[in-house]
Motif scaffolding. Sequence first.
Motif, PDB file in Angstrom:
ATOM      1  N   SER A   1       7.869  -0.570  -7.019  1.00 56.81           N
ATOM      2  CA  SER A   1       7.144  -1.000  -5.832  1.00 56.81           C
ATOM      3  C   SER A   1       7.982  -2.049  -5.120  1.00 56.81           C
ATOM      4  O   SER A   1       8.375  -3.055  -5.709  1.00 56.81           O
ATOM      5  N   TYR A   2       8.263  -1.801  -3.865  1.00 58.03           N
ATOM      6  CA  TYR A   2       9.063  -2.713  -3.051  1.00 58.03           C
ATOM      7  C   TYR A   2       8.169  -3.722  -2.342  1.00 58.03           C
ATOM      8  O   TYR A   2       8.643  -4.701  -1.804  1.00 58.03           O
ATOM      9  N   GLY A   3       6.867  -3.447  -2.344  1.00 55.09           N
ATOM     10  CA  GLY A   3       5.921  -4.386  -1.777  1.00 55.09           C
ATOM     11  C   GLY A   3       4.841  -3.715  -0.950  1.00 55.09           C
ATOM     12  O   GLY A   3       4.843  -2.499  -0.752  1.00 55.09           O
ATOM     13  N   TYR A   4       3.921  -4.543  -0.507  1.00 58.44           N
ATOM     14  CA  TYR A   4       2.804  -4.101   0.320  1.00 58.44           C
ATOM     15  C   TYR A   4       2.778  -4.932   1.592  1.00 58.44           C
ATOM     16  O   TYR A   4       2.991  -6.143   1.552  1.00 58.44           O
ATOM     17  N   ASP A   5       2.512  -4.278   2.699  1.00 54.00           N
ATOM     18  CA  ASP A   5       2.376  -4.951   3.988  1.00 54.00           C
ATOM     19  C   ASP A   5       0.959  -4.734   4.506  1.00 54.00           C
ATOM     20  O   ASP A   5       0.303  -3.760   4.167  1.00 54.00           O
ATOM     21  N   ARG A   6       0.536  -5.647   5.357  1.00 52.72           N
ATOM     22  CA  ARG A   6      -0.742  -5.540   6.063  1.00 52.72           C
ATOM     23  C   ARG A   6      -1.933  -5.306   5.126  1.00 52.72           C
ATOM     24  O   ARG A   6      -2.835  -4.521   5.431  1.00 52.72           O
ATOM     25  N   LEU A   7      -1.947  -5.996   3.995  1.00 54.05           N
ATOM     26  CA  LEU A   7      -3.046  -5.903   3.045  1.00 54.05           C
ATOM     27  C   LEU A   7      -4.272  -6.630   3.600  1.00 54.05           C
ATOM     28  O   LEU A   7      -4.174  -7.782   4.017  1.00 54.05           O
TER      29      LEU A   7
END
Length: 144
Positions: A82-88
């Motif tokens: 997982s490279y990350g999450y945006d706009r959570l």
Amino acid sequence: MNIQLPFQVGDTISYTKTISESDVYLFAGITGDFSQMHMNEEFMKNTPYKTRIAHGVLVFALGSTASTLIQVQARSEMPSVSYGYDRLRFTNPVFFGDTLTAHYTIIQIDEENLKSYAKVEVYNQKGELCVVAQHILKFFTVDK
């Protein structure tokens, strides 16, 4: 080097789970988050929710399960992280006993940088959106 990722735009998978009181208490024990919002029924009776709610991050984690499942569905042999999450965003509360469905849909493929982007949406049994985010998976080539 032309490497093709294991997904196509539009690929999707869902994961469903009912959130129990045990799930919330175990999550609190793992994370140390014993907020009254999750643990104290009497306190919560005086809030707009009227009862305890599940941790947003616990609900959000169902999207991570869906991320793993879509890789299994694709029979992907390429390692990824997982490279990350945006706009959570946590858009609606989740109550003990709610049945949630996490939908994971590939929305973009970046083969040059070996990344896929997905829309993550978690709905409750009433069809209300509870969590939304964009997830980025980073793939790696395997030396053979």
